[in-house]
Design a protein around this motif. Structure first.
Motif, PDB file in Angstrom:
ATOM      1  N   LEU A   1       0.864  -0.842   0.266  1.00  0.00           N
ATOM      2  CA  LEU A   1       0.200   0.031  -0.040  1.00  0.00           C
ATOM      3  C   LEU A   1       0.566   1.374  -0.077  1.00  0.00           C
ATOM      4  O   LEU A   1       0.701   2.237  -0.802  1.00  0.00           O
ATOM      5  N   GLY A   2       2.326   0.775   0.536  1.00  0.00           N
ATOM      6  CA  GLY A   2       3.176   2.370   0.749  1.00  0.00           C
ATOM      7  C   GLY A   2       3.431   2.687  -0.716  1.00  0.00           C
ATOM      8  O   GLY A   2       3.369   3.883  -1.244  1.00  0.00           O
ATOM      9  N   ARG A   3       3.375   1.262  -0.953  1.00  0.00           N
ATOM     10  CA  ARG A   3       4.244   1.877  -2.481  1.00  0.00           C
ATOM     11  C   ARG A   3       2.673   1.953  -3.832  1.00  0.00           C
ATOM     12  O   ARG A   3       3.009   2.552  -5.147  1.00  0.00           O
ATOM     13  N   ALA A   4       1.992   2.045  -3.182  1.00  0.00           N
ATOM     14  CA  ALA A   4       0.080   2.185  -4.450  1.00  0.00           C
ATOM     15  C   ALA A   4       0.902   3.762  -4.233  1.00  0.00           C
ATOM     16  O   ALA A   4       0.290   4.410  -5.032  1.00  0.00           O
ATOM     17  N   GLY A   5       1.192   4.319  -3.308  1.00  0.00           N
ATOM     18  CA  GLY A   5       2.083   6.354  -3.661  1.00  0.00           C
ATOM     19  C   GLY A   5       0.452   6.905  -3.690  1.00  0.00           C
ATOM     20  O   GLY A   5      -0.019   7.339  -4.674  1.00  0.00           O
ATOM     21  N   GLY A   6      -0.515   7.337  -2.704  1.00  0.00           N
ATOM     22  CA  GLY A   6      -1.599   7.784  -2.537  1.00  0.00           C
ATOM     23  C   GLY A   6      -2.158   7.741  -0.923  1.00  0.00           C
ATOM     24  O   GLY A   6      -1.591   7.133  -0.713  1.00  0.00           O
ATOM     25  N   THR A   7      -3.155   7.929  -1.047  1.00  0.00           N
ATOM     26  CA  THR A   7      -4.263   7.861  -0.243  1.00  0.00           C
ATOM     27  C   THR A   7      -4.894   6.145   0.008  1.00  0.00           C
ATOM     28  O   THR A   7      -4.906   6.279  -0.509  1.00  0.00           O
ATOM     29  N   VAL A   8      -4.520   5.740   1.322  1.00  0.00           N
ATOM     30  CA  VAL A   8      -4.763   4.709   1.791  1.00  0.00           C
ATOM     31  C   VAL A   8      -6.056   4.446   2.847  1.00  0.00           C
ATOM     32  O   VAL A   8      -5.786   4.867   3.923  1.00  0.00           O
ATOM     33  N   LEU A   9      -6.802   3.514   2.794  1.00  0.00           N
ATOM     34  CA  LEU A   9      -7.970   3.843   3.752  1.00  0.00           C
ATOM     35  C   LEU A   9      -7.670   1.766   4.459  1.00  0.00           C
ATOM     36  O   LEU A   9      -7.320   1.224   3.120  1.00  0.00           O
ATOM     37  N   TRP A  10      -7.563   2.167   6.074  1.00  0.00           N
ATOM     38  CA  TRP A  10      -7.565   0.601   5.875  1.00  0.00           C
ATOM     39  C   TRP A  10      -8.559   0.118   6.872  1.00  0.00           C
ATOM     40  O   TRP A  10      -8.931   0.897   7.831  1.00  0.00           O
ATOM     41  N   ILE A  11      -9.152  -1.040   6.529  1.00  0.00           N
ATOM     42  CA  ILE A  11     -11.092  -1.574   7.482  1.00  0.00           C
ATOM     43  C   ILE A  11     -10.805  -1.918   7.466  1.00  0.00           C
ATOM     44  O   ILE A  11     -10.190  -3.382   7.653  1.00  0.00           O
ATOM     45  N   GLY A  12     -10.605  -1.682   9.517  1.00  0.00           N
ATOM     46  CA  GLY A  12     -10.720  -3.269  10.170  1.00  0.00           C
ATOM     47  C   GLY A  12     -12.035  -3.576  10.478  1.00  0.00           C
ATOM     48  O   GLY A  12     -12.953  -2.307  10.778  1.00  0.00           O
ATOM     49  N   ALA A  13     -12.549  -4.945  10.202  1.00  0.00           N
ATOM     50  CA  ALA A  13     -13.763  -5.196  10.482  1.00  0.00           C
ATOM     51  C   ALA A  13     -14.285  -6.160  12.656  1.00  0.00           C
ATOM     52  O   ALA A  13     -12.789  -6.545  12.760  1.00  0.00           O
TER      53      ALA A  13
ATOM     54  N   ALA B   1     -18.100   0.319   3.112  1.00  0.00           N
ATOM     55  CA  ALA B   1     -17.452   0.662   2.754  1.00  0.00           C
ATOM     56  C   ALA B   1     -16.264   0.229   1.867  1.00  0.00           C
ATOM     57  O   ALA B   1     -15.533   0.869   1.372  1.00  0.00           O
ATOM     58  N   MET B   2     -15.426  -0.804   1.814  1.00  0.00           N
ATOM     59  CA  MET B   2     -14.897  -0.794   0.791  1.00  0.00           C
ATOM     60  C   MET B   2     -15.757  -0.938  -0.624  1.00  0.00           C
ATOM     61  O   MET B   2     -14.384  -0.257  -1.195  1.00  0.00           O
ATOM     62  N   GLU B   3     -16.148  -1.237  -0.975  1.00  0.00           N
ATOM     63  CA  GLU B   3     -16.765  -1.016  -2.441  1.00  0.00           C
ATOM     64  C   GLU B   3     -16.877   0.497  -2.626  1.00  0.00           C
ATOM     65  O   GLU B   3     -16.299   1.102  -3.663  1.00  0.00           O
ATOM     66  N   GLU B   4     -17.481   1.574  -1.498  1.00  0.00           N
ATOM     67  CA  GLU B   4     -17.435   2.207  -1.298  1.00  0.00           C
ATOM     68  C   GLU B   4     -15.893   3.121  -1.808  1.00  0.00           C
ATOM     69  O   GLU B   4     -16.027   3.883  -2.648  1.00  0.00           O
ATOM     70  N   ALA B   5     -14.798   2.988  -1.289  1.00  0.00           N
ATOM     71  CA  ALA B   5     -14.291   3.494  -1.068  1.00  0.00           C
ATOM     72  C   ALA B   5     -13.407   3.059  -2.088  1.00  0.00           C
ATOM     73  O   ALA B   5     -12.053   3.985  -3.236  1.00  0.00           O
ATOM     74  N   LEU B   6     -13.044   2.061  -2.541  1.00  0.00           N
ATOM     75  CA  LEU B   6     -12.798   1.122  -3.790  1.00  0.00           C
ATOM     76  C   LEU B   6     -13.637   2.301  -5.464  1.00  0.00           C
ATOM     77  O   LEU B   6     -12.607   2.503  -6.263  1.00  0.00           O
ATOM     78  N   ARG B   7     -14.687   2.697  -5.309  1.00  0.00           N
ATOM     79  CA  ARG B   7     -14.682   3.266  -6.602  1.00  0.00           C
ATOM     80  C   ARG B   7     -14.287   4.514  -6.497  1.00  0.00           C
ATOM     81  O   ARG B   7     -14.281   5.073  -7.619  1.00  0.00           O
ATOM     82  N   CYS B   8     -13.496   4.670  -5.339  1.00  0.00           N
ATOM     83  CA  CYS B   8     -13.228   6.429  -5.409  1.00  0.00           C
ATOM     84  C   CYS B   8     -12.009   6.803  -5.983  1.00  0.00           C
ATOM     85  O   CYS B   8     -10.904   6.503  -5.730  1.00  0.00           O
ATOM     86  N   PRO B   9     -12.003   7.363  -6.796  1.00  0.00           N
ATOM     87  CA  PRO B   9     -10.504   7.783  -8.389  1.00  0.00           C
ATOM     88  C   PRO B   9      -9.708   8.155  -6.977  1.00  0.00           C
ATOM     89  O   PRO B   9      -8.565   8.422  -7.713  1.00  0.00           O
ATOM     90  N   ALA B  10      -9.889   8.987  -6.399  1.00  0.00           N
ATOM     91  CA  ALA B  10      -8.427   9.606  -5.147  1.00  0.00           C
ATOM     92  C   ALA B  10      -8.004   8.426  -4.462  1.00  0.00           C
ATOM     93  O   ALA B  10      -7.355   9.599  -3.236  1.00  0.00           O
ATOM     94  N   VAL B  11      -8.701   7.353  -4.257  1.00  0.00           N
ATOM     95  CA  VAL B  11      -7.915   6.352  -3.060  1.00  0.00           C
ATOM     96  C   VAL B  11      -6.813   5.974  -4.136  1.00  0.00           C
ATOM     97  O   VAL B  11      -7.260   5.232  -4.835  1.00  0.00           O
ATOM     98  N   ALA B  12      -5.634   5.467  -3.848  1.00  0.00           N
ATOM     99  CA  ALA B  12      -5.052   4.529  -3.837  1.00  0.00           C
ATOM    100  C   ALA B  12      -5.142   3.309  -3.707  1.00  0.00           C
ATOM    101  O   ALA B  12      -4.672   2.174  -4.496  1.00  0.00           O
ATOM    102  N   GLY B  13      -5.229   2.665  -2.073  1.00  0.00           N
ATOM    103  CA  GLY B  13      -5.327   1.257  -2.370  1.00  0.00           C
ATOM    104  C   GLY B  13      -6.349   1.595  -0.869  1.00  0.00           C
ATOM    105  O   GLY B  13      -6.303   2.161  -0.058  1.00  0.00           O
ATOM    106  N   VAL B  14      -6.569   0.418  -0.974  1.00  0.00           N
ATOM    107  CA  VAL B  14      -7.723   0.160  -0.115  1.00  0.00           C
ATOM    108  C   VAL B  14      -7.505  -1.494   0.715  1.00  0.00           C
ATOM    109  O   VAL B  14      -7.143  -2.148   0.350  1.00  0.00           O
ATOM    110  N   LEU B  15      -7.486  -1.566   1.885  1.00  0.00           N
ATOM    111  CA  LEU B  15      -7.310  -2.747   3.089  1.00  0.00           C
ATOM    112  C   LEU B  15      -8.179  -3.382   3.241  1.00  0.00           C
ATOM    113  O   LEU B  15      -8.427  -2.109   4.158  1.00  0.00           O
TER     114      LEU B  15
END
Lengths: 256, 502
Positions: free
Chosen positions: A84-96, A132-146
């Motif tokens: 995710l660090g190499r994705a180079g941008g905003t990253v969302l880390w979702i814990g369930a 939340a994962m789906e919404e975040a992935l759909r956003c072009p301003a997000v580089a990565g979601v976990l």
């Protein structure tokens, strides 16, 4: 005057000059196109993992979902943080689930995922986490979601069926970021549409030494889209270089 | 000079029994109903309905007497909390007339209608409208309008025919009222006053003030002053008025989602136009819906940055509208921007996440986080200087710029995952100060292959006394690497698991 000769169809055999290798490559490219791996249109290069692993495309494709099966939460989280660090941008880390185990920014920063880029999400319900994962992935301003499930939770309540993983994959294609699923390792992982599936386990570094030493993992590529599975490899995290190094094959054979 | 304030008071004389009849519609209408409460060992009537009143029952009577007087009497235990809840609901309902609606416990409402009456065609018309609606919802109601809240409340209770008293003439209007309903004093004091032949408010107003205060307490004087308009107590509204709002009354109640969506669109356009004119953006927006039966429902959304784009707000409301229960339909809907912030030129001010320069991407991200925040917990952690791991991060507002990482903040032994609460773990060490040799984790013994430590982390002295922790990194035979600490006095030290190392 006789009419000019009509162009005739080529004979129903391989024209000379096209060998089997080229044909295979062409077929692979076509399959990849059908599978949608070519829909990368975002122009961003794939995310490199490590030298010498033979990944198709040279790394993990963005705009796709990838799965990491981790024997221990620690090594899985570290590997994911590196990607995710190499994705180079905003990253969302979702814990369930319950908030027993949380992503820890000072530790993730060791693997290149800086706090400035990191946003932590906590969803009590698994369905909310998927949403939340789906919404975040759909956003072009997000580089990565976990997405990481509750490690101590019931795996059946945190299952990801084929429909759900397809939804996530489509969302990633729409947004262009990379999606990572970090899950506890299991013997028979259920099918999913993830572009690649990794298995990672922590390993004790070979040889004696003082102290605890650099983190050392056993990495296995269980499947990848448009490529062959590979591994297992023994890799070591080199903090100074900020990358993982693959051990020589001789050492791997020895440790295996 | 500001216009004098005007207050509308509504009094529901049979509030508790009306509430019961609304909650239990199958109670027979022609049978008297009363509510009782225990006072010490005695059971007394606390409220009676009109039919019971006509039969000669009064609040304060003993339960046994009441049953002897009216053998067919229906009885229910009192529920003061339920009454208060409903009264608060009614105060919210009354926000359709004015943003300043307050409770007048236990059985009344007070509305500040300064400047609101012209919408309804005058104060008398507004009063009639409110009474009509409450009556249709099943409440007996009386009301009054006056220039002071207490005056209006007393007139509503004691005058009976909905008077509209002009400002400045409070004393003349309350003069003829009888003391008991107007002043709401406790029974012992009332009896004393009655024994002195003081029956009306005017009787009291004529008496010299020092004597009154000395004999009956300052409280009585305060009440008298409030009644005569000499002393203004501020109204405490159930909800503070919104910064900006938009509302619409509906001739035909709406039920369907399509109709609600269409109305919301119109309200959002209005609200956003007002926000733009005011140069502000909304941080919290609430949709209020008045149901035909008098219930008021609310749907609230919050945003990370000030906003005034109707499309974005609509998106935030989309998932939440399912919570509305239209029942027989909504007759009025309003949008209120409860929290607003200055917002210049339509641009988002905060672009701090990830140090982005790209305004469009920052906007998208802010909108995404707003959406996510409606259902999951979203936070960012900023680095901070602190000894213990729990104290080396601090929560950061979502869109605030991230401070620099302090030197040495990223430690080579930091875990990637931290247990929110350190968890006790069984450990065997050869010597008390040695690193662990064996530990029991997940119900299995794990030999420790390698260990590093201890690293002693002292509690921060300015936070008061605490116990130092000795942190160890251990690698188990299985390959797992854990972060443990040992704390406490040497003879009774405890080992705790605190994190997972990569």
């Amino acid at each position: 005057m006789p009419p000019p000769p009509l162009p005739i169809a080529p004979p129903d055999t391989d024209p000379p000059g096209i060998d089997q290798q080229t044909l295979l490559a062409a077929l692979r490219a076509r399959v990849a196109r059908l599978e949608g791996a070519g829909r990368e249109g975002h122009g961003a290069a794939p995310i490199p993992v490590c030298e010498g692993l033979g990944l198709s495309g040279g790394g993990l494709a963005r705009a796709a979902l990838h799965e990491i099966l981790a024997a221990e939460p620690g090594c899985g989280a570290a590997f994911a943080a590196m990607l995710l660090g190499r994705a180079g941008g905003t990253v969302l880390w979702i814990g369930a689930g319950a908030e027993a185990l949380t992503a820890w920014p000072p530790g993730l920063a060791r693997f290149g995922l800086l706090p400035a880029n990191l946003i932590l999400l906590r969803a009590a319900q698994w369905s909310d986490a998927l949403w939340a994962m789906e919404e975040a992935l759909r956003c072009p301003a997000v580089a990565g979601v976990l997405l990481a499930p509750d490690w101590a939770g019931d795996p059946a309540a945190q299952a990801l069926d084929l429909t759900a993983s397809r939804r996530l994959q489509l969302a990633a294609e729409a947004g262009g970021g990379i999606g990572l699923l970090l899950r506890p390792d299991m013997a028979e992982p259920p099918p999913s549409v993830a572009a690649s599936r990794w298995r990672i386990a922590a390993q004790n570094a070979a040889g004696a030494g003082q102290g605890i030493g650099d983190p050392c993992w056993r990495l296995e590529l269980l499947r990848q889209r448009g490529g062959r599975p590979g591994g297992p490899w023994t890799v070591t995290w080199r903090a100074a270089a900020g990358q993982i190094d693959r051990e020589s094959e001789a050492l791997e054979a020895e440790s295996a | 000079m500001t216009a004098p304030r005007r207050y509308l008071a509504l009094h529901l004389p049979a509030f508790a029994t009306d509430r019961l009849r609304r909650a239990e519609p199958d109670l027979p209408q022609d049978v008297p109903l009363a509510i009782w409460a225990s006072q010490g060992p005695r059971r007394l009537l606390s409220a009676v309905d009109l039919r019971a009143w006509a039969a000669g029952l009064r609040p304060g009577q003993a339960l046994a007497d009441a049953q002897a007087i009216a053998p067919d009497l229906l009885l229910r235990p009192a529920d003061p909390e339920g009454d208060l809840r409903l009264l608060e609901g009614l105060a919210l309902w009354a926000r359709r007339y004015t943003p300043l609606a307050a409770l007048d416990a236990p059985d009344g409402l007070l509305l500040d209608i300064t400047g609101c009456d012209h919408l309804w065609g005058g104060e008398a018309a507004l009063l009639a409208e409110a009474q009509e609606r409450l009556w249709r919802a099943g409440f007996a109601v009386r009301g009054a309008v006056a220039g002071a809240a207490a005056t209006a409340g007393a007139l509503a209770r004691a005058h009976g025919d909905g008077p509209v008293a002009p400002s400045g003439a409070e004393a003349e209007w309350v003069g003829p009222l009888s003391i008991a309903p107007a002043l709401r004093l406790d029974p012992a004091l009332l009896e004393q006053l009655g024994g002195l032949g003081l029956m009306t408010v005017a009787d009291l107003l004529r008496l010299p003030r020092p004597g009154l205060a000395r004999r009956f307490g300052v409280d009585l004087l305060d009440r008298l002053d409030a009644l005569a308009g000499r002393r203004h107590a501020p109204l405490r509204p159930v909800l503070s008025p919104p910064d900006l709002g938009a509302a619409r009354d509906l001739v035909e109640p709406i039920i369907t989602r399509t109709a609600i969506d269409a109305l919301l669109d119109r309200l959002l356009d209005q609200l956003c136009a007002k926000l733009r004119a005011a140069g502000r953006g909304a941080r919290q927006v609430v949709l209020m819906a008045w149901r035909v039966d008098g219930a008021v429902q609310e749907v609230a959304i919050g945003t990370g940055t000030p906003l005034r784009a109707p499309a974005h707000l609509r998106h935030l409301f989309r998932d939440r509208l399912e919570r509305l229960e239209p029942g027989l339909g909504f007759e009025r809907m309003a949008l209120e921007a409860r929290v607003t912030e200055p917002m210049s030129g339509g641009l988002q001010s905060a672009l701090a996440i990830g140090g982005r320069r790209d305004e469009a991407a920052a906007q998208l991200l802010a909108q995404l986080l707003d959406r996510l925040r409606q259902r999951v917990k979203v936070r960012r952690l900023a680095p901070r200087d602190g000894h213990w791991p729990e104290r080396s991060v601090a929560a950061l507002p979502l869109l605030a710029p991230m401070p620099e990482m302090p030197v040495g903040w990223v430690r080579p032994d930091a875990p990637v995952l931290l247990l929110r609460r350190p968890q006790p773990i069984e450990v065997v060490a050869l010597l008390p100060d040695d690193p662990p040799a064996l530990l029991r984790w997940r119900n299995r013994p794990h030999p420790v292959l390698r260990a590093e430590g201890p690293r002693r982390l002292e509690p921060e002295w300015w936070r008061g006394p605490g116990v130092a922790r000795d942190y160890h990194q251990v690698a188990l035979a299985s390959g797992a690497r854990l972060w443990l600490f040992r704390a406490g006095p040497p003879e009774a030290a405890r080992w705790m698991l605190h994190g997972h190392l990569p």
